[in-house]
Write a protein that holds these residues in place. Sequence first.
Motif, PDB file in Angstrom:
ATOM      1  N   SER A  35       0.827  -1.209   0.000  1.00 43.97           N
ATOM      2  CA  SER A  35       0.000   0.000   0.000  1.00 43.97           C
ATOM      3  C   SER A  35       0.857   1.253   0.000  1.00 43.97           C
ATOM      4  N   THR A  51      -2.915  -2.676  -2.829  1.00 47.41           N
ATOM      5  CA  THR A  51      -3.153  -3.799  -3.721  1.00 47.41           C
ATOM      6  C   THR A  51      -2.959  -5.097  -2.951  1.00 47.41           C
ATOM      7  N   SER A  52      -3.860  -6.047  -3.195  1.00 52.37           N
ATOM      8  CA  SER A  52      -3.762  -7.334  -2.525  1.00 52.37           C
ATOM      9  C   SER A  52      -2.544  -8.094  -3.043  1.00 52.37           C
ATOM     10  N   ILE A  56      -5.395  -8.911  -7.364  1.00 53.48           N
ATOM     11  CA  ILE A  56      -6.808  -9.030  -7.744  1.00 53.48           C
ATOM     12  C   ILE A  56      -7.601  -7.821  -7.290  1.00 53.48           C
ATOM     13  N   THR A  57      -7.274  -7.343  -6.096  1.00 50.89           N
ATOM     14  CA  THR A  57      -8.049  -6.261  -5.491  1.00 50.89           C
ATOM     15  C   THR A  57      -7.192  -5.027  -5.290  1.00 50.89           C
ATOM     16  N   THR A  58      -7.747  -3.875  -5.617  1.00 46.86           N
ATOM     17  CA  THR A  58      -7.116  -2.606  -5.295  1.00 46.86           C
ATOM     18  C   THR A  58      -8.131  -1.724  -4.572  1.00 46.86           C
ATOM     19  N   LYS A  59      -7.635  -0.916  -3.689  1.00 48.62           N
ATOM     20  CA  LYS A  59      -8.497   0.032  -2.961  1.00 48.62           C
ATOM     21  C   LYS A  59      -7.845   1.406  -2.978  1.00 48.62           C
ATOM     22  N   ASN A 104      -6.669 -15.436   2.096  1.00 42.66           N
ATOM     23  CA  ASN A 104      -7.526 -14.832   1.067  1.00 42.66           C
ATOM     24  C   ASN A 104      -6.694 -13.881   0.212  1.00 42.66           C
ATOM     25  N   GLY A 106      -7.428 -11.758  -1.950  1.00 42.35           N
ATOM     26  CA  GLY A 106      -8.063 -10.513  -2.375  1.00 42.35           C
ATOM     27  C   GLY A 106      -8.142  -9.447  -1.311  1.00 42.35           C
ATOM     28  N   VAL A 107      -7.463  -9.645  -0.188  1.00 47.29           N
ATOM     29  CA  VAL A 107      -7.561  -8.713   0.936  1.00 47.29           C
ATOM     30  C   VAL A 107      -6.572  -7.562   0.786  1.00 47.29           C
ATOM     31  N   VAL A 108      -7.066  -6.355   1.041  1.00 42.65           N
ATOM     32  CA  VAL A 108      -6.213  -5.161   1.098  1.00 42.65           C
ATOM     33  C   VAL A 108      -6.419  -4.517   2.466  1.00 42.65           C
TER      34      VAL A 108
END
Length: 128
Positions: A35, A51-52, A56-59, A104, A106-108
Motif C-alpha cells: 500500500s 493492492t492485494s 486481484i483487489t485494489t483500494k 484470502n 483478495g484482501v487489502v
Amino acid sequence: QVQLVESGGGLVQAGGSLRLSCAASGRTFSTYVMSWFRQAPGKEREFVAGTSRSGITTKYGDSVKGRFTISRDDAKNTVYLQMNSLKREDTAVYYCAADLGPINPGVVYTSIRVYAYWGQGAQVTVSS
C-alpha cells in the motif's frame, strides 16, 4: 524482513503527473499486501491506495479515486503509484508499506496499524 525503497517523488505543477515506485527486497514479494500512505505537514498519515498480494483487489482513498492508480510487478519486486491530475492538496510525503497477506488473496489492508514494513518516504510537492 522486508526493506522498501521509494523513488520518483519531486515537484510538479497542479494538473501534472508523477509515478512513484517502491522496490522491495526479498524473494517473497508476491505474498505481501502493498500500500501507499501519505502524510502532509501537521496531519495524520492517511491511506492512499493498496493492492492485494495477488493484485486481484485494489483500494483507494476517497480523495484520490479516479486520479491515482496502484499496480504491482511481482517479477520486479516493485509496486507503483501513478498519480494524475495532481492537486496542491496532494502535497505530502508518500510512504510505501508492506505486510504479509492472509490466505484470502483478495484482501487489502487500509489501516496504518497493520503494516509492519515501511519505506523512508518520498516527497511530492504540487505547485499551483
